[in-house]
Write a protein that holds these residues in place. Structure first.
Motif, PDB file in Angstrom:
ATOM      1  N   VAL A  14       5.811   2.776  -9.929  1.00  0.00           N
ATOM      2  CA  VAL A  14       4.513   2.996  -9.135  1.00  0.00           C
ATOM      3  C   VAL A  14       3.359   2.046  -9.920  1.00  0.00           C
ATOM      4  N   THR A  15       2.726   1.404  -9.125  1.00  0.00           N
ATOM      5  CA  THR A  15       1.548   0.514  -9.624  1.00  0.00           C
ATOM      6  C   THR A  15       0.266   1.086  -9.588  1.00  0.00           C
ATOM      7  N   LEU A  16      -0.683   0.266 -10.591  1.00  0.00           N
ATOM      8  CA  LEU A  16      -1.987   1.006 -10.318  1.00  0.00           C
ATOM      9  C   LEU A  16      -2.653   0.766  -8.998  1.00  0.00           C
ATOM     10  N   GLU A  17      -2.197  -0.202  -8.166  1.00  0.00           N
ATOM     11  CA  GLU A  17      -2.821  -0.476  -6.809  1.00  0.00           C
ATOM     12  C   GLU A  17      -2.441   0.658  -5.976  1.00  0.00           C
ATOM     13  N   MET A  18      -1.197   1.298  -6.098  1.00  0.00           N
ATOM     14  CA  MET A  18      -0.850   2.236  -5.298  1.00  0.00           C
ATOM     15  C   MET A  18      -1.694   3.382  -5.637  1.00  0.00           C
ATOM     16  N   LYS A  19      -1.783   3.834  -7.020  1.00  0.00           N
ATOM     17  CA  LYS A  19      -2.538   5.077  -7.519  1.00  0.00           C
ATOM     18  C   LYS A  19      -3.957   4.882  -6.870  1.00  0.00           C
ATOM     19  N   GLU A  20      -4.746   3.745  -6.964  1.00  0.00           N
ATOM     20  CA  GLU A  20      -5.998   3.581  -6.484  1.00  0.00           C
ATOM     21  C   GLU A  20      -6.002   3.731  -5.137  1.00  0.00           C
ATOM     22  N   ARG A  21      -5.113   3.590  -4.522  1.00  0.00           N
ATOM     23  CA  ARG A  21      -5.069   3.481  -2.895  1.00  0.00           C
ATOM     24  C   ARG A  21      -5.071   5.231  -2.647  1.00  0.00           C
ATOM     25  N   GLN A  22      -4.235   5.918  -3.296  1.00  0.00           N
ATOM     26  CA  GLN A  22      -4.164   7.258  -3.148  1.00  0.00           C
ATOM     27  C   GLN A  22      -5.251   7.941  -3.479  1.00  0.00           C
ATOM     28  N   THR A  23      -6.451   7.373  -4.126  1.00  0.00           N
ATOM     29  CA  THR A  23      -7.578   7.880  -4.593  1.00  0.00           C
ATOM     30  C   THR A  23      -8.776   7.440  -3.740  1.00  0.00           C
ATOM     31  N   LYS A  24      -8.840   6.196  -3.148  1.00  0.00           N
ATOM     32  CA  LYS A  24      -9.782   5.834  -2.599  1.00  0.00           C
ATOM     33  C   LYS A  24      -9.534   5.736  -0.903  1.00  0.00           C
ATOM     34  N   ASP A  25      -8.492   5.533  -0.239  1.00  0.00           N
ATOM     35  CA  ASP A  25      -8.197   4.962   1.153  1.00  0.00           C
ATOM     36  C   ASP A  25      -7.472   6.046   1.949  1.00  0.00           C
ATOM     37  N   PRO A  26      -7.896   7.085   2.173  1.00  0.00           N
ATOM     38  CA  PRO A  26      -7.045   8.146   3.209  1.00  0.00           C
ATOM     39  C   PRO A  26      -6.490   7.637   4.154  1.00  0.00           C
ATOM     40  N   GLU A  27      -7.281   6.664   4.890  1.00  0.00           N
ATOM     41  CA  GLU A  27      -6.666   6.188   6.207  1.00  0.00           C
ATOM     42  C   GLU A  27      -5.533   5.516   6.029  1.00  0.00           C
ATOM     43  N   LYS A  28      -5.279   4.990   4.732  1.00  0.00           N
ATOM     44  CA  LYS A  28      -4.163   4.132   4.315  1.00  0.00           C
ATOM     45  C   LYS A  28      -2.857   5.032   3.920  1.00  0.00           C
ATOM     46  N   TRP A  29      -3.109   6.232   4.037  1.00  0.00           N
ATOM     47  CA  TRP A  29      -1.954   7.297   3.526  1.00  0.00           C
ATOM     48  C   TRP A  29      -0.926   7.561   4.606  1.00  0.00           C
ATOM     49  N   SER A  30      -0.537   6.557   5.333  1.00  0.00           N
ATOM     50  CA  SER A  30       0.300   6.712   6.693  1.00  0.00           C
ATOM     51  C   SER A  30       1.658   6.114   6.465  1.00  0.00           C
ATOM     52  N   LEU A  31       2.271   6.766   7.193  1.00  0.00           N
ATOM     53  CA  LEU A  31       3.975   6.327   7.531  1.00  0.00           C
ATOM     54  C   LEU A  31       3.824   5.977   9.055  1.00  0.00           C
ATOM     55  N   SER A  32       4.940   5.161   9.174  1.00  0.00           N
ATOM     56  CA  SER A  32       5.372   4.666  10.649  1.00  0.00           C
ATOM     57  C   SER A  32       6.034   6.269  11.160  1.00  0.00           C
ATOM     58  N   LEU A  33       5.867   6.269  12.382  1.00  0.00           N
ATOM     59  CA  LEU A  33       6.814   7.342  13.346  1.00  0.00           C
ATOM     60  C   LEU A  33       8.002   7.527  12.945  1.00  0.00           C
ATOM     61  N   ASP A  34       8.625   6.382  12.999  1.00  0.00           N
ATOM     62  CA  ASP A  34      10.298   6.263  12.416  1.00  0.00           C
ATOM     63  C   ASP A  34      10.378   6.976  11.000  1.00  0.00           C
ATOM     64  N   GLN A  35       9.390   6.526  10.071  1.00  0.00           N
ATOM     65  CA  GLN A  35       9.627   6.803   8.685  1.00  0.00           C
ATOM     66  C   GLN A  35       9.320   8.390   8.517  1.00  0.00           C
ATOM     67  N   LEU A  36       8.530   8.919   9.228  1.00  0.00           N
ATOM     68  CA  LEU A  36       8.444  10.499   9.212  1.00  0.00           C
ATOM     69  C   LEU A  36       9.661  11.097   9.935  1.00  0.00           C
TER      70      LEU A  36
END
Length: 155
Positions: A14-36
């Motif tokens: 896990v990178t710092l960039e991933m952790k920062e994304r999890q705290t700042k950018d909720p619209e980017k916490w998505s999966l593809s439909l196939d991943q889901l």
């Protein structure tokens, strides 16, 4: 702990960039439909999932089995063990290099039968011809569920 799905970022990666994304950018916490859909399929193919289906309905009648698994169950027995200590939701762990801007938010009930949900999503995908790469926001996998201090929490 159940085996994590293929492609999921491990705690040590896990990178710092991933952790920062999890705290700042909720619209980017998505999966593809196939991943889901593949995440649920991965869960269904584990011994842990089958064990959850075999639990008694209640403590008074141990002969009646539940026969189903809920989103609460998936959260406790899969999502939390896979993401514990990472500070990232499953969506970020599955898409470590970039956030996927959500195109669709899926609302659901936490007490629903997972297999009924998957069947409904498969049917919707077929009837609407939704592409597998459609980016979906699904709270179970988008939010960091652990509340262990490693990631964001809802006060």
């Amino acid at each position: 702990m159940p085996t994590p799905p293929p492609g999921m970022t491990r705690l040590e990666d896990v990178t710092l960039e991933m952790k920062e994304r999890q705290t700042k950018d909720p619209e980017k916490w998505s999966l593809s439909l196939d991943q889901l859909l593949n995440l649920f399929e991965h869960c269904k193919n584990t011994p842990q999932y089958e064990g959850l289906k075999e639990r008694p309905i209640n403590e008074w009648d141990k002969n009646k089995k539940r026969g189903s698994v809920t989103m609460y169950d998936v959260n406790e027995h899969f999502v939390k063990p896979w993401s514990k200590g990472t500070g990232c939701g499953i969506s970020v762990l599955m898409n470590p290099d970039k956030g996927l801007n959500a195109e669709l938010m899926i609302s659901h009930a936490w007490g629903e039968d997972v297999e009924e949900f998957v069947e409904a999503m498969d049917r919707w995908k077929q009837t609407t011809h939704a592409p597998g790469h459609l980016r979906v926001w699904f709270c179970l996998f988008a939010n960091y569920q652990c509340a262990d201090g490693a990631g964001p929490t809802i006060p």
